[in-house]
Design a protein around this motif. Sequence first.
Motif, short mmCIF file in Angstrom:
data_model
loop_
_atom_site.label_atom_id
_atom_site.label_comp_id
_atom_site.label_asym_id
_atom_site.label_seq_id
_atom_site.Cartn_x
_atom_site.Cartn_y
_atom_site.Cartn_z
N VAL A 168 -4.31 -5.16 -0.23
CA VAL A 168 -4.61 -4.69 1.13
C VAL A 168 -6.12 -4.57 1.34
O VAL A 168 -6.66 -4.94 2.39
N LEU A 169 -6.83 -4.04 0.33
CA LEU A 169 -8.28 -3.90 0.45
C LEU A 169 -8.96 -5.26 0.54
O LEU A 169 -9.92 -5.44 1.31
N ARG A 170 -8.49 -6.24 -0.23
CA ARG A 170 -9.08 -7.57 -0.19
C ARG A 170 -8.91 -8.20 1.19
O ARG A 170 -9.85 -8.82 1.74
N ARG A 171 -7.75 -8.03 1.77
CA ARG A 171 -7.53 -8.58 3.11
C ARG A 171 -8.40 -7.88 4.15
O ARG A 171 -8.95 -8.53 5.06
N ARG A 172 -8.54 -6.58 4.00
CA ARG A 172 -9.36 -5.82 4.96
C ARG A 172 -10.82 -6.22 4.87
O ARG A 172 -11.49 -6.40 5.90
N THR A 183 0.84 1.09 -11.58
CA THR A 183 0.16 -0.20 -11.66
C THR A 183 0.58 -1.12 -10.52
O THR A 183 -0.26 -1.83 -9.93
N MET A 184 1.86 -1.10 -10.19
CA MET A 184 2.31 -1.92 -9.07
C MET A 184 1.70 -1.45 -7.75
O MET A 184 1.32 -2.26 -6.90
N TRP A 185 1.55 -0.12 -7.59
CA TRP A 185 0.91 0.38 -6.37
C TRP A 185 -0.55 -0.03 -6.32
O TRP A 185 -1.07 -0.38 -5.25
N CYS A 186 -1.25 0.00 -7.45
CA CYS A 186 -2.65 -0.40 -7.48
C CYS A 186 -2.80 -1.87 -7.10
O CYS A 186 -3.76 -2.25 -6.40
N ALA A 187 -1.87 -2.72 -7.57
CA ALA A 187 -1.93 -4.13 -7.19
C ALA A 187 -1.73 -4.31 -5.70
O ALA A 187 -2.42 -5.12 -5.05
N TRP A 188 -0.82 -3.54 -5.13
CA TRP A 188 -0.62 -3.61 -3.67
C TRP A 188 -1.86 -3.11 -2.93
O TRP A 188 -2.30 -3.72 -1.95
N ASP A 189 -2.47 -2.00 -3.39
CA ASP A 189 -3.66 -1.45 -2.74
C ASP A 189 -4.83 -2.43 -2.85
O ASP A 189 -5.62 -2.58 -1.91
N TRP A 190 -4.95 -3.11 -3.99
CA TRP A 190 -6.02 -4.10 -4.16
C TRP A 190 -5.86 -5.25 -3.17
O TRP A 190 -6.83 -5.72 -2.58
#
Length: 661
Positions: free
Chosen positions: A52-56, A43-50
């Motif tokens: 990064v994707l939002r910034r991109r 879950t913590m990795w998914c929050a980090w990936d989300w």
Amino acid sequence: MQDGAEITRRVWRAAQLRRLPLWIAGALPWLVIRSAPGLIAWTMWCAWDWAVLRRRVGIEWTSWLDGAVPEMEDSSALIEHAPTPVAQLQRRRILDRLDAAVSGQQLRSIARGRVKTGAPWLLGSVVAAAAVWFATSATPQGSASAPGKAPVAVAAPVASQLVVRTAPPAYTKAASVESAPKDLQVPEQTVMSWCLKDPSAAEESIELSTGELLKPGKECARWTATESVFWRWRGNRYTVKVIPDQPPEITVTAPTQMVQELSETATSAAMGVKVRDDYVVTRATLHMTLARGSGENIRFTDREMPLPSSPDPKQRNWSKNWSLAELGMEPGDELYFFVRASDNAARPHTVQSPTYTLRLPAPPGEAEEESAAMPMLVKPQSLRSQRQIIIDTEQLVADMRTTKMSTEAVLERSQKIANDQGALRRRYGQFLGEESSLFSDGEDDHDDHGGAEGGGNQDILHQYGHAHDEAENATLFDEETKKVLRRALMAMWDAEKALRAITPKVALPPEHKALEAIKELQQAERIYLHKTAFVPPPIKEEKRMSGDMDGTASYRREQGGAEKRVPEDVSLLVQALSGDGPLPALWTRSAHDWVRNRLQDDDQRLSAQKAIQDVADGCLACRPVLRAWLRQAAGQGQVLLQARPTVETPFVRAWREGVKP
């Protein structure tokens, strides 16, 4: 701008839908094996990936639209920012054709081309979940498949071959403990023993953080716990936290003030004491001293009374409401008392409480005791009286600030302190010829109008007689001492006036000035010895021109050099730790001694000793850590700047740099 925000949300929604299957699929393996830590980590990795994707998406969405939709004419950036009128016109044209040119299907196609599915991340989650599942299920299966065989012996921990025993001191009444190696907390002076179940297999040794080596062979290795340490056995470290024996704690619950003024009608006085120790309170006594009289006729009576014990040996609670007859107090007396307590340690700790004072004031009509006008009376008794006036005034100011005192109580206490200040002022005024007081009750004043008791004769003498000397000059003091006396009297006048005006806070500065002047009076009577010039010894003619230097050393005292804060061996060790080269010989002994003597905190000392062990084991990365601990022990964590012993003038500096002066 609202249309621009809408297209941004549509692109972001398409990117999220593209990545959502990865987020859900990656959590399924952890749900299958029922691993809460793994699910939390995913879950913590998914929050980090989300994030990064939002910034991109926020940075690249315009280029995504320009590359996939030719109708945008490479002008998607104008949707967010159109600084010129032409750009704003082009922006309106793009927004007009936006709904027709970019559909939901086209946005999903753009997201599939720009956002990856993240298959490697999903594969990593599956592999990690499988590894956790195999690791948790291997132990019970292995133990059930081959009971009674070799795997049972392997499953037993290696450290279980060692048994640790603790024997606390007898006075603590703590039970001895026998356990496997683990972190322990033991009382001070506890005897620790390390014993092997199979002494024939004893080859390793126990290494203490202090550098000592203990070999538990046929006999158990023993060590007395005097400080917190850690010990290492077969690569594992275990901490022994030593709890020092604390001295008893004494709390006086009654009276609540250091100086307690009893009322004139008081018939009793309360005392209360609490004594507590971490083990046993062996002795607690109450010491009382009764002071009676004034001036040189003060008599002291001492009494000592043991405090009774309580059911709990760790504490003693005692309180009593004494009658003044039991204490032997009469009007004008003072009672001083304190409590002394001891514990049951091997070396008993004895502590003593502050001294408390109970005062029973004298009747209002009692006259003050007059003292003879001798210069010696300027000394200790008067000095103590001025100090007591300051203490009483400070206590009154504190009580007015913290408690709700009535106007009558404040007036009574302030007037009482003013009377004390006036009596002290008149005592010093005798040495300058003063005979009356502005605020006296009339007993010191002379009757200016005459009377039946012969007061008129004295007035006639003062009116028509001839004074051959001034009253101030009829003393034994020099002029400098008289100046100090005048300064003290003026300060006492100011303090007395402020106290009678019920402004005790204003009276404190002049009271302190008077105390400083009284201290200076003490210095005025010191004997001055004239310093004679130095007379060198005569020169011996037989030693002249002989070259004999015996007895010709300078009599002047040499100036001491700079204090050497760090020993030479520690300095060399700190320098060697800054590189990867060999360390000095016997460096561990120097480091252990330096850390033990300079680091008082247990946690800091243990951390420094761990660094010593790690460096001794060959850890190069641990050298900066040890170097930092050694510098901190020396108090040299910061850079110390020192002046050069030589003076550099601008001419010398210019000459060195090659510049013409």
